[in-house]
Design an enzyme around this catalytic site. Structure first.
Site, PDB file in Angstrom:
ATOM      1  N   GLU A  83       0.786  -1.172   0.105  1.00 43.76           N
ATOM      2  CA  GLU A  83       0.041   0.141   0.085  1.00 43.76           C
ATOM      3  C   GLU A  83       0.968   1.056  -0.120  1.00 43.76           C
ATOM      4  OE1 GLU A  83      -3.519   2.158   2.795  1.00 43.76           O
ATOM      5  OE2 GLU A  83      -2.795   0.299   3.063  1.00 43.76           O
TER       6      GLU A  83
ATOM      7  N   ARG B  85       5.500 -12.609   9.744  1.00 38.60           N
ATOM      8  CA  ARG B  85       6.170 -11.417   9.448  1.00 38.60           C
ATOM      9  C   ARG B  85       7.505 -11.331   9.984  1.00 38.60           C
ATOM     10  NH1 ARG B  85       2.517  -7.279   9.058  1.00 38.60           N
ATOM     11  NH2 ARG B  85       3.740  -5.377   9.514  1.00 38.60           N
TER      12      ARG B  85
ATOM     13  N   LYS C 240       4.665   0.778   9.494  1.00 38.09           N
ATOM     14  CA  LYS C 240       4.543   1.869   8.734  1.00 38.09           C
ATOM     15  C   LYS C 240       4.253   3.057   9.675  1.00 38.09           C
ATOM     16  CE  LYS C 240       3.085   0.241   4.891  1.00 38.09           C
ATOM     17  NZ  LYS C 240       2.614   0.121   3.525  1.00 38.09           N
TER      18      LYS C 240
HETATM   19  P1  ATP Z   1       2.955  -2.274   8.081  1.00 38.77           P
HETATM   20  O1  ATP Z   1       2.241  -3.379   9.011  1.00 38.77           O
HETATM   21  O2  ATP Z   1       4.311  -1.841   8.263  1.00 38.77           O
HETATM   22  O3  ATP Z   1       2.147  -1.030   7.783  1.00 38.77           O
HETATM   23  P2  ATP Z   1       1.550  -3.658   5.906  1.00 38.77           P
HETATM   24  O4  ATP Z   1       1.558  -5.169   6.077  1.00 38.77           O
HETATM   25  O5  ATP Z   1       0.540  -2.538   6.134  1.00 38.77           O
HETATM   26  O6  ATP Z   1       2.878  -3.064   6.736  1.00 38.77           O
HETATM   27  P3  ATP Z   1       1.646  -3.319   2.931  1.00 38.77           P
HETATM   28  O7  ATP Z   1       1.876  -2.376   2.137  1.00 38.77           O
HETATM   29  O8  ATP Z   1       0.296  -3.742   3.130  1.00 38.77           O
HETATM   30  O9  ATP Z   1       2.197  -3.026   4.570  1.00 38.77           O
HETATM   31  O10 ATP Z   1       2.644  -4.502   2.945  1.00 38.77           O
HETATM   32  C1  ATP Z   1       3.221  -5.065   1.660  1.00 38.77           C
HETATM   33  C2  ATP Z   1       3.480  -6.452   1.792  1.00 38.77           C
HETATM   34  O11 ATP Z   1       4.621  -6.513   2.465  1.00 38.77           O
HETATM   35  C3  ATP Z   1       2.264  -7.433   2.352  1.00 38.77           C
HETATM   36  O12 ATP Z   1       2.260  -8.679   1.680  1.00 38.77           O
HETATM   37  C4  ATP Z   1       2.775  -7.564   3.745  1.00 38.77           C
HETATM   38  O13 ATP Z   1       2.343  -8.701   4.047  1.00 38.77           O
HETATM   39  C5  ATP Z   1       4.408  -7.562   3.326  1.00 38.77           C
HETATM   40  N1  ATP Z   1       4.782  -7.235   5.016  1.00 38.77           N
HETATM   41  C6  ATP Z   1       4.610  -6.128   5.540  1.00 38.77           C
HETATM   42  N2  ATP Z   1       5.329  -5.850   6.728  1.00 38.77           N
HETATM   43  C7  ATP Z   1       6.170  -7.170   6.528  1.00 38.77           C
HETATM   44  C8  ATP Z   1       6.928  -7.884   7.709  1.00 38.77           C
HETATM   45  N3  ATP Z   1       7.361  -7.196   8.769  1.00 38.77           N
HETATM   46  N4  ATP Z   1       7.492  -9.107   7.291  1.00 38.77           N
HETATM   47  C9  ATP Z   1       7.025  -9.628   6.191  1.00 38.77           C
HETATM   48  N5  ATP Z   1       6.292  -9.110   5.427  1.00 38.77           N
HETATM   49  C10 ATP Z   1       5.979  -7.998   5.665  1.00 38.77           C
HETATM   50 MG    MG Z   2      -1.369  -2.650   5.224  1.00 35.55          MG
END
Ligand code: ATP
Ligand code: MG
Length: 565
Positions: A42, A267, A277
């Site tokens: 995102e 994760r 984020k």
């Molecule tokens: P955050 O929790 O940091 O806001 P998010 O999951 O909301 O992260 P996205 O932009 O939706 O962020 O993530 C893109 C991809 O990265 C998704 O498939 C998500 O599952 C993966 N991802 C995000 N954080 C991690 C992590 N700590 N370890 C592994 N994969 C991750």
């Molecule tokens: Mg997200």
């Protein structure tokens, strides 16, 4: 919650992790004859090292199996997304060394997603609800009690179709109506209790502008985007495990066959930092760091500016593996991967971080000479450079002690040490200022030890680095310590905030003296300052005024941690 599993040993072989096993199985049994993955960020912030794990997994599988991997921006939430983030994400993925097959946006599919929603309404599988968000939440029930059906659940499809079209046309204010799937208000999985598919949001979108005032929810947009792109394996993190049932419901109800399937992995968490984020945005907005790419940040851009290499990050992601159970990885493992890479590749140069003047009294005034210094002790192919030597030098302040303990083998009154590549010198005097601080050392040198070796077999135990004062380049050097004082920054006493755990001493700036060849450096240039660590030229550098970030010290703590288990 996250249990603290031990990370794999440093030399663990590339594991055949469970997702590779699933793909192997699918290719063997004919479920699929190819692999198509995607990385779906995102665009609401910069990528962090957790995302690197997901990038390496998705792009890595495509590479390994000769398949495809799309970069798809999940831009269904108009208010939090910005073009700046889109660009930083593209840059970070490419810097990590990956190339996408296609770069798509979920917003590319808004018209088709709308069409799929219409089809669900026509099938009696979706309806327009006019309960408030609060009522919907209250009527959802709990894990132990079923939900209460909305009074609008059985409204005729024609009525929902009309309302949905008018929602799109902008007739209603935010929150007046939502479109909900019609599944099962008593389902044991709460996600399936008539989840919201569309909401009204009068907001400007970074790509579609004002064309839309209804936006699809993640759970609706994500599975359909995967299906539209022909994704085979849709890999996401564990928090989406419960949503998989909805993923399947949407695609099966709309008749996609064959269709993508979702697989969840744990994760990445790392000790001593936060990987979210939302939290990282807070650090930037509150000015706790100098920006998204502050070298103390666990963002990919921060690690890049700090001097991390894409190779080290990819190696790290391979070593931590992919598992179903949450775990926390030691930051020391990441540093270990970095040191292994830089040890092999970084040229050795001289920088004195905390300079103390040395005057060699018996070295003729006005005289100077040059010494040839190899860029890498084990890699002659990296070549060498000439470094000037003269009567006045800078050495590291910590390499001198006026009143040393036993076993201090560096410089002290009367002791003899080697100046690397140059001469043996003996300290003959100490000059102090009025406050008693040492401002200069007086030394004598032995001309018979040119090159740093005595002809009479006399041995010295200490070898110091130095730069010629007349030729030295002053530089700003930024030394970093951990950003948080605790391993788990999210643990705070009641009423506290994770920012309470910030380390007030995470940045120290020193005025260093560097060898003359470093006067003009290309930002991003990485090197080892002998004995002092790995460094990377910062983009703040200008010709004649270099700025360096310390990437890591030379001491590797990983082996010790791994041994303890
Ligand atoms: P955050 O929790 O940091 O806001 P998010 O999951 O909301 O992260 P996205 O932009 O939706 O962020 O993530 C893109 C991809 O990265 C998704 O498939 C998500 O599952 C993966 N991802 C995000 N954080 C991690 C992590 N700590 N370890 C592994 N994969 C991750
Ligand atoms: Mg997200």
């Amino acid at each position: 919650m996250a249990e603290n599993n031990t990370a794999p040993a440093p030399q663990a072989a590339a594991p055949r992790h469970f997702i590779r096993q699933i793909v192997d199985q699918h290719l063997a049994d004919g479920t699929w004859d190819h692999v198509a993955t995607r990385f779906p960020p995102e665009p609401n912030g910069y990528l962090h090292i957790g995302h690197a794990k997901s990038i390496c997994l998705n792009f890595g599988l495509a590479q390994e199996y000769g398949g495809t991997c799309n970069l798809r921006f999940d831009d269904t939430n108009p208010t939090k997304e910005e073009v700046e983030y889109v660009e930083s994400i593209r840059e970070d993925v490419q810097w990590l060394g990956f190339r996408w097959t296609n770069n798509f946006f979920a917003s590319d599919y808004f018209e088709r997603l709308y069409g799929f929603a219409v089809r669900l309404i026509e099938m009696g599988k979706a309806y327009v609800d006019e309960q408030t968000a609060d009522e919907i939440r209250r009527n959802r029930g709990t894990l132990t009690s079923p939900g209460t059906p909305s009074p609008w659940r059985d409204r005729p499809a024609a009525e929902s179709l009309d309302l949905f079209a008018r929602m799109r046309a902008g007739e209603f204010e935010d929150g007046r109506y939502v479109l909900r799937a019609r599944i099962d208000m008593a389902h044991p999985n709460v996600v399936l209790r008539d989840p919201t598919l569309y909401r009204i949001r009068h907001a400007h979108h970074h790509r579609t502008g004002d064309a839309w005032c209804i936006y699809p929810m993640y759970d609706f947009a994500h599975c359909l985007s995967d299906a539209i792109e022909g994704i085979t394996h849709s890999i996401c993190t564990l928090e989406f495990e419960n949503n998989r049932a909805l993923y399947d419901w949407v695609l099966d109800t709309l008749g996609f066959d064959p269709r993508p399937r979702q697989y969840e992995f744990a994760r990445l968490n790392i000790t001593g930092t936060v990987l979210s984020k939302r939290r990282l945005i807070q650090l930037v907005r509150e000015g706790r760091v100098r920006g998204w790419d502050d070298p103390r940040m666990p963002t990919i851009s921060g690690l890049r500016r700090r001097g991390y290499t894409p190779e080290a990050l990819r190696d790290f992601c391979e070593r931590i593996g992919v598992a179903k159970a949450d775990s926390t990885v030691e930051f020391a493992l990441l540093e270990h991967c970095l040191r292994e890479d830089l040890n092999a590749r970084a040229p050795r140069v001289i920088g004195v971080l905390n300079p103390l003047k040395v005057v060699i009294e018996n070295y003729p005034e006005g005289q100077q000479e040059e010494f040839d210094m190899a860029y890498h002790p084990e890699d002659p192919g990296m070549g060498s450079r000439k470094v000037p030597f003269s009567r006045e030098l800078w050495i590291e302040r910590e390499d001198f002690m006026e009143d040393p303990p036993r076993k201090f083998f560096r410089l002290s009154p009367g002791s003899e040490v080697r100046l690397r590549y140059a001469y043996y010198v003996t300290c003959t005097g100490v000059v102090k200022d009025d406050s008693g601080e040492i401002v200069e050392l007086r030394c004598s040198y032995d001309p018979q030890t040119r090159g740093g070796w005595s002809q009479d077999g006399r041995k010295v135990k200490g070898t110091l680095h130095w730069v010629s004062a007349a030729h030295a380049v002053p530089a700003e050097v930024r030394l970093y310590d951990r950003l948080f004082t605790t391993d788990d920054p999210m643990t705070v006493p009641e009423g506290g905030e994770f920012t309470d755990n910030l380390n007030p001493e995470s940045l120290a700036v020193v005025q260093a003296m560097l060898e003359p060849g470093l006067a003009s450096v290309r930002p991003g240039m990485r090197c080892q300052f002998e004995r002092m660590g790995y460094f990377c030229a910062d983009p703040d550098s200008v010709p004649g005024k270099p700025v360096f970030n310390r990437t890591a010290t030379l001491r590797d703590t990983w082996a010790k941690i791994a041994q303890k288990g």
